[in-house]
Scaffold this motif. Structure first.
Motif, PDB file in Angstrom:
ATOM      1  N   ARG A  75       0.762  -1.391   0.193  1.00 53.19           N
ATOM      2  CA  ARG A  75      -0.021   0.051   0.010  1.00 53.19           C
ATOM      3  C   ARG A  75       0.844   1.319   0.264  1.00 53.19           C
ATOM      4  O   ARG A  75       0.735   2.211  -0.727  1.00 53.19           O
ATOM      5  CB  ARG A  75      -0.798   0.008   1.224  1.00 53.19           C
ATOM      6  N   THR A  76       1.839   1.259   0.750  1.00 50.32           N
ATOM      7  CA  THR A  76       2.739   2.430   0.632  1.00 50.32           C
ATOM      8  C   THR A  76       3.596   2.618  -0.528  1.00 50.32           C
ATOM      9  O   THR A  76       3.479   3.712  -1.041  1.00 50.32           O
ATOM     10  CB  THR A  76       3.910   2.172   1.881  1.00 50.32           C
ATOM     11  N   LEU A  77       3.754   1.367  -1.361  1.00 51.36           N
ATOM     12  CA  LEU A  77       4.445   1.627  -2.508  1.00 51.36           C
ATOM     13  C   LEU A  77       3.404   2.456  -3.294  1.00 51.36           C
ATOM     14  O   LEU A  77       3.853   3.242  -4.332  1.00 51.36           O
ATOM     15  CB  LEU A  77       4.991   0.272  -3.062  1.00 51.36           C
ATOM     16  N   LEU A  78       2.285   1.797  -3.585  1.00 46.97           N
ATOM     17  CA  LEU A  78       1.282   2.231  -4.222  1.00 46.97           C
ATOM     18  C   LEU A  78       0.995   3.608  -4.060  1.00 46.97           C
ATOM     19  O   LEU A  78       0.795   4.460  -5.142  1.00 46.97           O
ATOM     20  CB  LEU A  78      -0.021   1.435  -4.258  1.00 46.97           C
ATOM     21  N   HIS A  79       0.862   4.222  -2.891  1.00 48.02           N
ATOM     22  CA  HIS A  79       0.722   5.699  -2.656  1.00 48.02           C
ATOM     23  C   HIS A  79       1.997   6.192  -3.229  1.00 48.02           C
ATOM     24  O   HIS A  79       1.491   7.386  -3.754  1.00 48.02           O
ATOM     25  CB  HIS A  79       0.490   5.619  -0.966  1.00 48.02           C
ATOM     26  N   LEU A  80       3.070   5.847  -2.710  1.00 48.94           N
ATOM     27  CA  LEU A  80       4.374   6.691  -3.306  1.00 48.94           C
ATOM     28  C   LEU A  80       4.245   6.700  -5.000  1.00 48.94           C
ATOM     29  O   LEU A  80       4.617   7.709  -5.393  1.00 48.94           O
ATOM     30  CB  LEU A  80       5.893   5.848  -2.670  1.00 48.94           C
ATOM     31  N   LEU A  81       3.948   5.865  -5.626  1.00 42.77           N
ATOM     32  CA  LEU A  81       3.927   5.648  -6.873  1.00 42.77           C
ATOM     33  C   LEU A  81       2.765   6.612  -7.491  1.00 42.77           C
ATOM     34  O   LEU A  81       3.017   7.483  -8.459  1.00 42.77           O
ATOM     35  CB  LEU A  81       3.431   4.319  -7.508  1.00 42.77           C
ATOM     36  N   GLN A  82       1.475   6.788  -6.756  1.00 37.35           N
ATOM     37  CA  GLN A  82       0.636   7.723  -7.105  1.00 37.35           C
ATOM     38  C   GLN A  82       0.962   9.208  -7.028  1.00 37.35           C
ATOM     39  O   GLN A  82       0.937  10.044  -7.581  1.00 37.35           O
ATOM     40  CB  GLN A  82      -0.617   7.543  -6.412  1.00 37.35           C
ATOM     41  N   GLU A  83       2.010   9.381  -6.014  1.00 36.56           N
ATOM     42  CA  GLU A  83       2.461  10.766  -5.784  1.00 36.56           C
ATOM     43  C   GLU A  83       3.532  11.107  -6.859  1.00 36.56           C
ATOM     44  O   GLU A  83       3.467  12.352  -7.127  1.00 36.56           O
ATOM     45  CB  GLU A  83       3.219  10.821  -4.281  1.00 36.56           C
ATOM     46  N   ASP A  84       4.368  10.139  -7.133  1.00 38.29           N
ATOM     47  CA  ASP A  84       5.465  10.491  -8.238  1.00 38.29           C
ATOM     48  C   ASP A  84       5.989   9.113  -8.569  1.00 38.29           C
ATOM     49  O   ASP A  84       6.855   8.637  -8.034  1.00 38.29           O
ATOM     50  CB  ASP A  84       6.699  11.336  -7.466  1.00 38.29           C
ATOM     51  N   ALA A  85       5.553   8.705  -9.674  1.00 42.94           N
ATOM     52  CA  ALA A  85       5.908   7.432 -10.421  1.00 42.94           C
ATOM     53  C   ALA A  85       7.212   7.525 -10.889  1.00 42.94           C
ATOM     54  O   ALA A  85       7.819   6.531 -11.500  1.00 42.94           O
ATOM     55  CB  ALA A  85       5.067   6.781 -11.416  1.00 42.94           C
ATOM     56  N   ASP A  86       7.789   8.670 -10.776  1.00 38.77           N
ATOM     57  CA  ASP A  86       9.270   8.849 -11.457  1.00 38.77           C
ATOM     58  C   ASP A  86      10.335   8.594 -10.320  1.00 38.77           C
ATOM     59  O   ASP A  86      11.562   8.451 -10.651  1.00 38.77           O
ATOM     60  CB  ASP A  86       9.610  10.397 -11.847  1.00 38.77           C
ATOM     61  N   ARG A  87       9.942   8.272  -9.205  1.00 33.49           N
ATOM     62  CA  ARG A  87      10.988   7.648  -8.093  1.00 33.49           C
ATOM     63  C   ARG A  87      11.768   6.488  -8.774  1.00 33.49           C
ATOM     64  O   ARG A  87      11.046   5.497  -9.176  1.00 33.49           O
ATOM     65  CB  ARG A  87      10.640   7.398  -6.952  1.00 33.49           C
ATOM     66  N   SER A  88      13.086   6.479  -8.337  1.00 33.49           N
ATOM     67  CA  SER A  88      13.685   5.205  -8.543  1.00 33.49           C
ATOM     68  C   SER A  88      13.550   4.211  -7.723  1.00 33.49           C
ATOM     69  O   SER A  88      13.095   4.559  -6.488  1.00 33.49           O
ATOM     70  CB  SER A  88      15.340   5.700  -8.484  1.00 33.49           C
ATOM     71  N   HIS A  89      13.861   3.114  -7.874  1.00 31.95           N
ATOM     72  CA  HIS A  89      13.605   2.056  -6.943  1.00 31.95           C
ATOM     73  C   HIS A  89      14.557   2.053  -5.588  1.00 31.95           C
ATOM     74  O   HIS A  89      14.289   1.748  -4.602  1.00 31.95           O
ATOM     75  CB  HIS A  89      14.050   0.278  -7.497  1.00 31.95           C
ATOM     76  N   THR A  90      15.437   2.710  -5.666  1.00 28.16           N
ATOM     77  CA  THR A  90      16.475   3.009  -4.726  1.00 28.16           C
ATOM     78  C   THR A  90      15.749   4.049  -3.675  1.00 28.16           C
ATOM     79  O   THR A  90      15.715   3.732  -2.517  1.00 28.16           O
ATOM     80  CB  THR A  90      17.762   3.504  -5.226  1.00 28.16           C
ATOM     81  N   VAL A  91      14.981   4.902  -4.134  1.00 25.65           N
ATOM     82  CA  VAL A  91      14.413   5.938  -3.490  1.00 25.65           C
ATOM     83  C   VAL A  91      13.186   5.311  -2.827  1.00 25.65           C
ATOM     84  O   VAL A  91      12.825   5.441  -1.510  1.00 25.65           O
ATOM     85  CB  VAL A  91      13.823   7.359  -4.151  1.00 25.65           C
TER      86      VAL A  91
END
Length: 167
Positions: A15-31
């Motif tokens: 759920r956290t990953l989905l939330h973070l992707l919705q905010e900014d899908a450009d984030r790297s896997h490292t971030v």
């Protein structure tokens, strides 16, 4: 009766990953990994699973309409000639593919049969669009156009905070 396939459960990290992707899908896997306490490889595996299981349909860029000259947003409430007959839906789907100004389209309950979200540059473009819409299909009998005067909220983020426990 159609039943939905049972999907794997989402945990707090998913759920956290989905939330973070919705905010900014450009984030790297490292971030992303640093945000959820996993390795980049672990995040990659989870994101792959989320995509394979249909939680992430597609990743895209949100463009600024006004910078592109598409300043006029409208909602069209359409009424079909013969309600929601299959031939009307097929005609509507074909029409939607042919008119790129249509951003979204939904069949709905109530006094209208469908609602279309449309972006055009100005009133002249809207008039031309409505003429092309009318000429391109036979299903729609009447259209009521609602021009957006002000936007108070625009977004694509789903309220994941309301997805309680395992889904």
């Amino acid at each position: 009766m159609t039943t939905r396939p049972v999907a794997p459960h989402l945990d707090d990290i998913d759920r956290t990953l989905l939330h973070l992707l919705q905010e900014d899908a450009d984030r790297s896997h490292t971030v992303l990994a640093a945000s959820v306490g996993l390795s980049a490889a672990g995040v990659h595996k989870r994101l792959k699973n989320l995509r394979q299981n249909g939680y992430v349909k597609k990743v895209t860029a949100l463009l600024d309409r006004s910078k592109l000259g598409l300043d006029l947003m409208c909602f069209l409430k359409a009424t079909f000639r013969s309600n929601l007959q299959p031939e009307n839906l097929a005609d509507l789907q074909r029409c939607i593919r042919e008119l790129p100004e249509i951003l979204e389209c939904y069949t709905v309950t109530g006094t209208s049969d469908a609602i279309l979200k449309v972006a055009v540059s100005d009133h002249v473009a809207l008039r031309d669009f409505l003429r092309r819409l009318s000429a391109s299909q036979q299903a729609i009998e009447r259209v009521e156009t609602c021009i957006v005067l002000e936007e108070f909220k625009e977004g694509t983020e789903l309220p994941l905070g309301f997805v309680a426990g395992p889904v």
